[in-house]
Design a protein around this motif. Sequence first.
Motif, PDB file in Angstrom:
ATOM      1  N   ARG A 257      42.204  43.590  43.343  1.00  0.00           N
ATOM      2  CA  ARG A 257      43.408  42.787  43.134  1.00  0.00           C
ATOM      3  C   ARG A 257      43.431  42.116  41.766  1.00  0.00           C
ATOM      4  N   ARG A 258      42.298  42.090  41.067  1.00  0.00           N
ATOM      5  CA  ARG A 258      42.229  41.420  39.769  1.00  0.00           C
ATOM      6  C   ARG A 258      42.582  42.370  38.635  1.00  0.00           C
ATOM      7  N   GLU A 259      42.967  41.785  37.522  1.00  0.00           N
ATOM      8  CA  GLU A 259      43.246  42.549  36.312  1.00  0.00           C
ATOM      9  C   GLU A 259      42.426  41.971  35.170  1.00  0.00           C
ATOM     10  N   THR A 260      42.206  42.787  34.137  1.00  0.00           N
ATOM     11  CA  THR A 260      41.424  42.383  32.960  1.00  0.00           C
ATOM     12  C   THR A 260      40.015  41.973  33.378  1.00  0.00           C
ATOM     13  N   ILE A 261      39.273  42.905  33.949  1.00  0.00           N
ATOM     14  CA  ILE A 261      37.906  42.636  34.389  1.00  0.00           C
ATOM     15  C   ILE A 261      36.973  43.763  33.956  1.00  0.00           C
ATOM     16  N   THR A 262      35.675  43.467  34.030  1.00  0.00           N
ATOM     17  CA  THR A 262      34.643  44.457  33.734  1.00  0.00           C
ATOM     18  C   THR A 262      33.604  44.422  34.843  1.00  0.00           C
ATOM     19  N   VAL A 263      33.324  45.574  35.444  1.00  0.00           N
ATOM     20  CA  VAL A 263      32.304  45.677  36.489  1.00  0.00           C
ATOM     21  C   VAL A 263      31.052  46.279  35.877  1.00  0.00           C
ATOM     22  N   CYS A 264      29.955  45.536  35.957  1.00  0.00           N
ATOM     23  CA  CYS A 264      28.660  45.997  35.414  1.00  0.00           C
ATOM     24  C   CYS A 264      27.834  46.587  36.550  1.00  0.00           C
ATOM     25  N   ALA A 265      27.949  47.888  36.754  1.00  0.00           N
ATOM     26  CA  ALA A 265      27.259  48.557  37.859  1.00  0.00           C
ATOM     27  C   ALA A 265      25.789  48.805  37.514  1.00  0.00           C
ATOM     28  N   VAL A 266      24.977  48.865  38.577  1.00  0.00           N
ATOM     29  CA  VAL A 266      23.538  49.114  38.437  1.00  0.00           C
ATOM     30  C   VAL A 266      23.176  50.296  39.325  1.00  0.00           C
TER      31      VAL A 266
END
Length: 417
Positions: free
Chosen positions: A60-69
């Motif tokens: 639902r959010r915009e302008t984000i960065t997901v740092c996956a591991v």
Amino acid sequence: MQLRLTAAASAAVVILSLSLFLLPSTVDAHNITRILAKYPELSTFNHYLTVTQLAPEINRRETITVCAVDNAGMGDLLAKRLTIGGIRNVLSLHVLLDYFDAKKLHQITDGTALAATMFQATGSAPGSSGFVNITELKGGKVGFSPEENGGVISAYFVKSIEAIPYNISVIQISTILPSPEAEAPAPEPSQMNLTALMSARGCKVFAETLLANPAEQTYESNLESGLTVFCPGDDAMKSFIPKFKNLTAAGKQSLLEYHATPIYQTLSGLRSNNGLTNTLATDGAEKYDFTVQNDGTGVTIKTKIVTAKIVKTLVDVNPLAIYQLDKVLMPPELFKAAVSPTPAPAPAPEANAKPPKKHKSPPAPDAPSDSPADAPDGDVADQTANGGGGAARFTGGRFGAVILSLGFVFLQLHVFM
């Protein structure tokens, strides 16, 4: 013949345009679980985004960065045997509330940037523990470090997974970001001080009013099994106090209990479960319910008197959620609308909502205190307001315009044939 073909073509264009006009236009901008599903080495990270209910929040959010591991890095986290709440906090530290794709990471102004995270946005992160430092290093490397880590680089950028410019960027980093604050077990419900949490986060007036009222006991008795509080911000509550003071003792308690539901609800849960919702004040014939409704990317709470908007999440730690509103909720059982409200959709109440644990209201004062003089200034006490659900509104103007347009098209066809 030429004229007929031209008319037919024009009609087809008009009909197609009108059809597209009537089609729903809302689509999901991104879906984090679908993005990560294409990468088996990130399957554990993806799985726990779903288990901890972070995935809907990310979507639902915009302008984000997901740092996956990768799975090995997640194995190190799972070896710590944290609670689901602890894992949620740690993973929320890996969701930056800004857009960083590979290009931007290598063009950071002054070589360093400080990014807020979803952990910080929950209100559960003390001090600066909800922020992450991003640093451009020599040799094209980019390092990541929680602000609380004293500037020590703890993870490095590995590669870009997928990017939808300025909406969402999914990247892979080398390892889990360490954070004792995020890993700390969430306090037991009995250890949570509701009024202190609200006071410290912008709802001090509401908290102090609640603390001085028997309604506070009703809040506390429902906390362990699940509680969602909708507290008006200080400005909204200050302007409402004169009306609040004119309510009877029973009315004051009911109004305060009207601002909470006896079930824990995340923001994404509220967005997906629109409709009538019971409150702590709901008691048999006294409905004291309101309607939860989407408003773009936000959520509104509607009564027959007022529509309030959720402006901030103050606390979201199962079994407690506290959201700040921009207005005080006014139930029709206590206030009478100045004009007839527009009927709103009224789906059935949530099946999983449980009856609140109630405390008896204080004895009603003598008859004079229930007289119209005790109603709020400018409002009339309305104990007999009809609570029936309204019908869905029919957008006749738009539909009529479409019908007239189609009639015109077929008339033109008839003329030229």
